[in-house]
Design an enzyme around this catalytic site. Structure first.
Site, short mmCIF file in Angstrom:
data_model
loop_
_atom_site.label_atom_id
_atom_site.label_comp_id
_atom_site.label_asym_id
_atom_site.label_seq_id
_atom_site.Cartn_x
_atom_site.Cartn_y
_atom_site.Cartn_z
NE ARG A 64 -3.68 -2.51 0.44
CZ ARG A 64 -4.23 -3.23 -0.51
NH1 ARG A 64 -3.92 -3.03 -1.78
NH2 ARG A 64 -5.12 -4.14 -0.23
CG ASP A 301 -3.53 -11.59 -3.15
OD1 ASP A 301 -2.97 -10.49 -3.30
OD2 ASP A 301 -4.67 -11.84 -3.59
O1 DOR Z 1 -8.40 -9.43 -3.18
C1 DOR Z 1 -7.55 -8.76 -3.74
N1 DOR Z 1 -7.12 -7.58 -3.25
N2 DOR Z 1 -7.05 -9.17 -4.92
C2 DOR Z 1 -6.27 -8.38 -5.68
O2 DOR Z 1 -5.85 -8.81 -6.71
C3 DOR Z 1 -5.94 -7.02 -5.24
C4 DOR Z 1 -5.99 -6.94 -3.79
C5 DOR Z 1 -5.87 -5.54 -3.25
O3 DOR Z 1 -4.94 -4.85 -3.66
O4 DOR Z 1 -6.65 -5.18 -2.37
#
Ligand code: DOR
Length: 442
Positions: A64, A301
């Site tokens: 972020r 992720d």
């Molecule tokens: O669930 C997700 N959130 N998948 C993504 O590909 C992006 C991510 C995000 O940046 O919040």
């Protein structure tokens, strides 16, 4: 600087646990022996028989910074990594500004150098109009393409533009494979409805399969190194089981292995992510995909959003959940439940990401290799507790889960990054170097 870790059960590359001592000199593993007798040790760490593993390399996180630091930043994200035994991360380009040029990539590298306690690498994002930047980029771990589930410039859903990128770039391409066209079609079917469980129906398994098939086709046509991010469906596992060229790798997240559509009832929008959680049969097939080698590696992720943001009604609630702090204990707990072995956990979380991204001297415990290490306690179980989390978003979908295998110590380049529940704020990771030609298919 000489550090000795005494009386550990050290995970060696051939898969055995070797009871003994490990010596670190200037950030590098210099000796592994039953007993290290070195006269001038700066520090001795008593492992008391705990298991010493290579540090985890997490090949997909969203930290972020810059732009959305109220959710996470590179410092807090790296602290969460250290607590979770993650010693290196690869971070995604959907920050603000987007990471779509050399300047924005260099900015992230400079920020990370000043504040990350673990090692770091960054993707450059593809847009419809930054081909020249993708071709000339230096220092990126790869090119990230959002084929769907994205708004704005980072969405590259048009097959003709995708083809141009596959045809005219040489770096590894990592795809978020969901078909935007299918998602839009299906969103219209449930417009105005706010049940978050619909998320898995709107962004269904066909949406994932169609995009994965397209990426695979382009990768074969142009013989282009492809990494498929967060595989989530049985259909995709079946597709790759039939055809997976040597230059294609795939990953899965712990949440797609361990959570399912059944969890919306308890977690609500905390279970909302892209690609969405799937049915329990999909989870089972993803495990099989790991076991058969169709899926190569595990990524978290890690995609933090605040609880206030998550409390918005679907579909305004943002997709994503944090993961770097819990991934290793989750997998070690799965191991203890008999779902996999320790060599598999190390292969999926350490060795395979290093190999896939051409990161040298990491992912194994070996003399001469970097001292990125994590000591885990396999004798003790502790729950995931919200108050202990270091991610800035301050929650986890796994709260209350009783996990075995929490890190007690994390070393990054021979420096203590995390020990006995505390982050060493003075530690600094390094920029990862990528050697794509090391990947053995070329
Ligand atoms: O669930 C997700 N959130 N998948 C993504 O590909 C992006 C991510 C995000 O940046 O919040």
């Amino acid at each position: 600087m000489k550090i000795c870790i005494r009386d550990a059960r050290i995970f060696l590359p051939e898969g055995s646990l070797y009871q003994g001592d490990l010596l670190i000199e200037n950030g590098t593993i210099s000796q592994i022996d039953r007993r290290v007798d070195s006269p001038h040790l700066d520090e001795v760490i008593e492992a008391n028989g705990q298991v010493l593993l290579p540090g985890v390399i997490d090949p997909q996180v969203h930290f972020r910074e810059p732009g959305k630091e109220h959710k996470e930043d590179l410092q807090t994200g790296s602290h969460a990594c250290a607590r979770g035994g993650v010693t290196s991360f690869l971070e995604m380009p959907n920050t603000d500004p987007l990471t779509i040029s050399q300047a924005t990539l260099d900015d992230k590298l400079a920020r990370a150098a000043s504040k990350c306690v673990v090692n770091y690498g960054f993707f450059i994002g593809a847009t419809a109009s930054n081909l020249a930047a993708l071709q000339a980029i230096r220092g990126a771990c790869g090119i990230k393409i959002f084929m769907g589930s994205m708004q704005g410039d980072l969405l590259v859903g048009d097959p003709a533009i995708l083809e141009t990128i596959f045809a005219h770039t040489s770096q590894l391409i990592a795809v978020h494979a969901e078909s935007q066209a299918r998602i839009l079609e299906r969103r219209a079917l449930w417009v105005g409805q706010s049940d978050v469980a619909l998320h898995s129906q709107i962004q269904d398994d066909q949406a994932a399969l169609q995009a994965t098939q397209l990426a695979l086709r382009l990768s074969i046509q142009y013989r282009h190194r492809l990494h498929i991010l967060h595989l989530s469906t049985a259909l995709e596992v079946d597709c790759l089981a039939q055809q997976k060229p040597a230059w294609v790798t795939a990953e899965v997240t712990p949440q797609h292995l361990l959570l399912s559509t059944e969890d919306y009832a308890k977690l609500g929008s905390l279970a909302q992510m892209n690609p969405p959680l799937r049915d329990p049969q999909d989870c089972q097939r993803l495990w099989e995909g790991l076991h058969t080698g169709v899926i190569d590696m595990i990524a978290t992720d890690h995609a933090p959003h605040t609880l206030t943001e998550k409390a918005l009604p679907y579909p305004q609630s943002p997709s994503g959940m944090p993961g770097v702090e819990t991934a290793l204990p989750l997998m070690l707990t799965a191991m203890q439940a008999g779902r996999c072995t320790l060599p598999q956990v190390v292969r999926w979380m350490c060795e395979a990401p290093a190999r896939g991204y051409g990161i040298r001297q990491k992912g194994k415990i070996q003399v001469g290799w970097d001292a990125d290490l994590v000591l885990v306690n396999l004798e003790e179980s502790r729950p995931v507790v919200r108050e202990e989390l270091l991610t800035k978003c301050g929650w986890s979908p796994f709260e209350g889960w009783l996990l075995t295998g929490w890190p007690s110590l994390t070393l990054v380049g021979g420096q203590i990054a995390f020990q006995s529940g505390r982050i060493n704020l003075a530690t600094r990771g390094q920029a990862l170097q990528f050697h794509p030609a090391d990947f053995p298919y070329i």
